[in-house]
Design a protein around this motif. Structure first.
Motif, PDB file in Angstrom:
ATOM      1  N   GLY A 136       0.777  -1.230   0.000  1.00 48.63           N
ATOM      2  CA  GLY A 136       0.000   0.000   0.000  1.00 48.63           C
ATOM      3  C   GLY A 136       0.810   1.282   0.000  1.00 48.63           C
ATOM      4  O   GLY A 136       0.250   2.367  -0.036  1.00 48.63           O
ATOM      5  N   GLU A 137       2.141   1.178   0.057  1.00 50.61           N
ATOM      6  CA  GLU A 137       2.990   2.364   0.135  1.00 50.61           C
ATOM      7  C   GLU A 137       3.998   2.467  -0.994  1.00 50.61           C
ATOM      8  O   GLU A 137       4.659   3.484  -1.132  1.00 50.61           O
ATOM      9  N   GLY A 138       4.189   1.407  -1.749  1.00 53.14           N
ATOM     10  CA  GLY A 138       5.166   1.427  -2.827  1.00 53.14           C
ATOM     11  C   GLY A 138       6.524   0.929  -2.379  1.00 53.14           C
ATOM     12  O   GLY A 138       6.641   0.111  -1.470  1.00 53.14           O
ATOM     13  N   LYS A 139       7.562   1.456  -2.994  1.00 51.18           N
ATOM     14  CA  LYS A 139       8.933   1.020  -2.725  1.00 51.18           C
ATOM     15  C   LYS A 139       9.516   1.789  -1.537  1.00 51.18           C
ATOM     16  O   LYS A 139       9.352   2.995  -1.435  1.00 51.18           O
ATOM     17  N   VAL A 140      10.184   1.056  -0.650  1.00 49.47           N
ATOM     18  CA  VAL A 140      10.898   1.653   0.479  1.00 49.47           C
ATOM     19  C   VAL A 140      12.256   0.968   0.599  1.00 49.47           C
ATOM     20  O   VAL A 140      12.472  -0.109   0.058  1.00 49.47           O
ATOM     21  N   LYS A 141      13.144   1.594   1.319  1.00 53.77           N
ATOM     22  CA  LYS A 141      14.485   1.059   1.495  1.00 53.77           C
ATOM     23  C   LYS A 141      14.628   0.487   2.904  1.00 53.77           C
ATOM     24  O   LYS A 141      14.260   1.135   3.881  1.00 53.77           O
ATOM     25  N   VAL A 142      15.133  -0.739   3.004  1.00 53.88           N
ATOM     26  CA  VAL A 142      15.450  -1.357   4.293  1.00 53.88           C
ATOM     27  C   VAL A 142      16.960  -1.250   4.471  1.00 53.88           C
ATOM     28  O   VAL A 142      17.724  -1.623   3.590  1.00 53.88           O
ATOM     29  N   VAL A 143      17.373  -0.710   5.619  1.00 54.99           N
ATOM     30  CA  VAL A 143      18.788  -0.476   5.891  1.00 54.99           C
ATOM     31  C   VAL A 143      19.228  -1.287   7.100  1.00 54.99           C
ATOM     32  O   VAL A 143      18.505  -1.393   8.077  1.00 54.99           O
ATOM     33  N   LYS A 144      20.427  -1.860   6.989  1.00 58.77           N
ATOM     34  CA  LYS A 144      21.011  -2.622   8.091  1.00 58.77           C
ATOM     35  C   LYS A 144      21.862  -1.667   8.920  1.00 58.77           C
ATOM     36  O   LYS A 144      22.748  -1.002   8.392  1.00 58.77           O
ATOM     37  N   THR A 145      21.574  -1.579  10.224  1.00 54.62           N
ATOM     38  CA  THR A 145      22.355  -0.729  11.125  1.00 54.62           C
ATOM     39  C   THR A 145      22.859  -1.583  12.284  1.00 54.62           C
ATOM     40  O   THR A 145      22.472  -2.742  12.426  1.00 54.62           O
TER      41      THR A 145
ATOM     42  N   ASP B 166      10.597   8.441   3.573  1.00 53.88           N
ATOM     43  CA  ASP B 166      10.440   9.899   3.647  1.00 53.88           C
ATOM     44  C   ASP B 166      11.395  10.519   4.670  1.00 53.88           C
ATOM     45  O   ASP B 166      10.999  11.334   5.506  1.00 53.88           O
ATOM     46  N   ASN B 167      12.656  10.101   4.619  1.00 49.91           N
ATOM     47  CA  ASN B 167      13.709  10.595   5.512  1.00 49.91           C
ATOM     48  C   ASN B 167      13.441  10.302   6.981  1.00 49.91           C
ATOM     49  O   ASN B 167      13.965  10.976   7.860  1.00 49.91           O
ATOM     50  N   ARG B 168      12.617   9.319   7.270  1.00 49.74           N
ATOM     51  CA  ARG B 168      12.397   8.835   8.635  1.00 49.74           C
ATOM     52  C   ARG B 168      12.840   7.389   8.670  1.00 49.74           C
ATOM     53  O   ARG B 168      12.681   6.660   7.702  1.00 49.74           O
ATOM     54  N   ARG B 169      13.371   6.972   9.796  1.00 53.03           N
ATOM     55  CA  ARG B 169      13.781   5.576   9.952  1.00 53.03           C
ATOM     56  C   ARG B 169      12.859   4.913  10.954  1.00 53.03           C
ATOM     57  O   ARG B 169      12.807   5.282  12.115  1.00 53.03           O
ATOM     58  N   ILE B 170      12.127   3.918  10.456  1.00 53.58           N
ATOM     59  CA  ILE B 170      11.121   3.210  11.232  1.00 53.58           C
ATOM     60  C   ILE B 170      11.597   1.764  11.387  1.00 53.58           C
ATOM     61  O   ILE B 170      12.071   1.155  10.435  1.00 53.58           O
TER      62      ILE B 170
END
Length: 66
Positions: free
Chosen positions: A39-48, A57-61
């Motif tokens: 329902g939101e499209g493409k997002v980036k998953v980041v390993k920290t 949208d420049n927020r990390r959830i």
């Protein structure tokens, strides 16, 4: 982008709906991967160092564990 991975929004984070192993494998080779969010499209998953985060949208959830 990895079309085999689908995540969904759940309360204050995201959960992997499909493609757990694909996500782990992709993040073992890179620190980030682009996936589909239902329902939101493409997002980036980041390993920290604190776990996996969804960069939207420049927020990390957080990507919540199962």
């Amino acid at each position: 982008m990895s079309p085999d991975i689908l995540i969904v929004r759940e309360n204050d984070g995201y959960r992997v709906l499909h493609g757990h192993l694909h996500l782990v494998n992709a993040l073992s080779m890179s620190d980030e991967v682009t996936v589909d969010a239902s329902g939101e499209g493409k997002v980036k998953v980041v390993k920290t160092s604190n776990g996996y985060l969804v960069d939207q949208d420049n927020r990390r959830i957080p990507l919540l564990g199962n």
